[in-house]
Design a protein around this motif. Structure first.
Motif, PDB file in Angstrom:
ATOM      1  N   ALA A 127     -15.837  -7.632  20.335  1.00  0.00           N
ATOM      2  CA  ALA A 127     -14.379  -7.730  20.246  1.00  0.00           C
ATOM      3  C   ALA A 127     -13.852  -7.273  18.899  1.00  0.00           C
ATOM      4  N   ASP A 128     -14.714  -7.253  17.880  1.00  0.00           N
ATOM      5  CA  ASP A 128     -14.293  -6.892  16.521  1.00  0.00           C
ATOM      6  C   ASP A 128     -14.676  -5.441  16.235  1.00  0.00           C
ATOM      7  N   GLN A 129     -14.069  -4.518  16.958  1.00  0.00           N
ATOM      8  CA  GLN A 129     -14.301  -3.095  16.759  1.00  0.00           C
ATOM      9  C   GLN A 129     -13.089  -2.473  16.074  1.00  0.00           C
ATOM     10  N   PRO A 130     -13.265  -1.375  15.316  1.00  0.00           N
ATOM     11  CA  PRO A 130     -12.117  -0.721  14.667  1.00  0.00           C
ATOM     12  C   PRO A 130     -11.077  -0.294  15.691  1.00  0.00           C
ATOM     13  N   PRO A 131      -9.838  -0.773  15.592  1.00  0.00           N
ATOM     14  CA  PRO A 131      -8.834  -0.452  16.620  1.00  0.00           C
ATOM     15  C   PRO A 131      -8.260   0.952  16.506  1.00  0.00           C
ATOM     16  N   ALA A 132      -8.123   1.457  15.281  1.00  0.00           N
ATOM     17  CA  ALA A 132      -7.472   2.752  15.074  1.00  0.00           C
ATOM     18  C   ALA A 132      -8.449   3.889  15.373  1.00  0.00           C
ATOM     19  N   PRO A 133      -7.962   5.008  15.927  1.00  0.00           N
ATOM     20  CA  PRO A 133      -8.840   6.168  16.144  1.00  0.00           C
ATOM     21  C   PRO A 133      -9.385   6.706  14.824  1.00  0.00           C
ATOM     22  N   PHE A 134     -10.570   7.277  14.890  1.00  0.00           N
ATOM     23  CA  PHE A 134     -11.225   7.799  13.698  1.00  0.00           C
ATOM     24  C   PHE A 134     -10.582   9.119  13.289  1.00  0.00           C
ATOM     25  N   GLN A 135     -10.412   9.283  11.991  1.00  0.00           N
ATOM     26  CA  GLN A 135      -9.822  10.490  11.434  1.00  0.00           C
ATOM     27  C   GLN A 135     -10.784  11.110  10.441  1.00  0.00           C
TER      28      GLN A 135
END
Length: 369
Positions: A127-135
């Motif tokens: 559940a604790d994954q990076p929410p924002a897309p990778f740049q």
């Protein structure tokens, strides 16, 4: 830590306050009535009476009785808070993971209890994954897990090139032949090939404010590195202006439509002269494969997604101090509701299903095993 400090530690992680509590039934924030008669043993001898290890409160508004673990991933657990904190520290100690047998030997819990507690930690990591897309600079790759072969009883003949091509699907197997003989393997290991799953990982190599690369991993259905799964993964996790580096697999060719895409041929080199590589993704798979073979002695398809999320969580937060990792893990576990997969775990009454990316939708569908 004393028992009072231990309770305040968990209360601060869940409610961000050591004095006021939030009733899980009505949501009232107040200094509720403590109930000292209902407490759990701390399994720690003390010369003087202190606050109970896992005390309960009674709401001033709706009269509901709750504790610091009510309505969380640790709901209905009989483990004291001290044991949960100690096991979280042991679980996050090694870099690649901790087996339930090893955790049981140090903490004194039963192996099944230690395994269930580790599964709760893995659900919090998922559940604790990076929410924002990778740049920035992004790397993407896939790896095969589960279906671990066993060493044969006797030495087999040397595997030929044709047998390897049949094993990896590059040549068909004649209907008159036994498939395990045509592939140069035992019948038992040939049956285990049905349990093989693919894990897709997306990592960034731009550093993320000097904290190291991040990673997000998901388990894929039996289709493997298909174009559909790769396209959905890239659409959900990679920003449109990112530079994507992959290997020479044909499923990643479509990334050039929306991203600046570069590929490296692993049949020739790991990194070309211009620096195109996917070493961050390969390093992630190296840690996950070492955990599968060296620590867990094999992964099961039922929980492969959570093992992949555990490896991604460890990869993302590997530069944090152990105390900060424990706080982040417990804060996430205390913010989630009771697990529907692990409820009734001993009686096999939970969801006995895999969490995979199906070939028809991006959502995590449940496939019966």
């Amino acid at each position: 830590m004393t028992d009072t400090e231990l309770v305040n530690y968990f209360a601060a992680l869940r409610w961000e306050s050591e004095v006021q509590q939030v009733c899980p039934k009505c949501g009232a924030l107040d200094a509720h009535y403590p109930r000292r008669r209902r407490r759990r043993s701390s399994r720690r001898p003390s010369s003087s009476w202190e606050e109970p290890t896992n005390p309960s409160w009674q709401c001033k508004h709706c009269q509901a009785i709750f504790s610091v673990t009510t309505g969380t991933l640790f709901d209905c657990t009989k483990l004291p808070l001290r044991t949960i904190l100690y096991c979280a520290l042991l679980f996050l100690g090694p870099g690649n993971g901790a087996s339930a047998v090893g955790l049981s030997g140090v903490s004194g819990l039963a192996v099944s209890t230690a395994l269930l507690l580790e599964h709760r930690f893995r659900e919090a990591m998922a559940a604790d994954q990076p929410p924002a897309p990778f740049q920035g600079m992004v790397q993407m790759d896939g790896g095969y897990f589960c279906g671990k072969p066993r060493k044969p009883n006797r030495r087999l003949p040397r595997v030929t090139r044709e047998q390897l091509q049949r094993r990896f699907g590059k040549q068909p197997v004649a209907p008159t032949e036994k498939p395990w003989v045509a592939m140069g393997m035992t019948q038992q290991n040939w049956k285990k090939m049905a349990n093989k799953r693919t894990v897709l990982v997306v990592t960034d190599s731009n550093g993320g404010r000097g904290e190291g690369s991040r990673a997000i991993a998901v388990a894929v259905s039996r289709g493997g590195e298909s174009e559909y799964a790769v396209g959905l993964m890239a659409k959900a996790r990679i920003a449109p202006d990112a530079i994507v580096m992959t290997d020479e697999a044909g499923a990643y060719v479509q990334l050039a439509r929306e991203h600046e895409h570069y590929s490296v041929s692993h049949a020739k080199e790991f990194s070309d002269a211009e620096g195109v590589n996917d070493n961050h993704a390969e390093a992630f798979f190296s840690r996950m494969r070492r955990a599968e073979y060296g620590i867990y002695n094999g992964s099961r398809t039922l929980y492969l997604h959570f093992y992949a999320c555990e490896a991604a969580w460890r990869h993302t937060h590997r530069r944090l101090r152990k105390s900060e990792m424990v706080k982040r893990l417990l804060r996430t576990a205390l913010s989630l509701g009771p697990s529907t997969r692990l409820r009734g775990y001993y009686g096999r009454r939970g969801y006995r299903t895999e969490v995979l990316i199906d070939s028809s939708t991006w959502e995590r569908k449940r496939h019966t095993t």
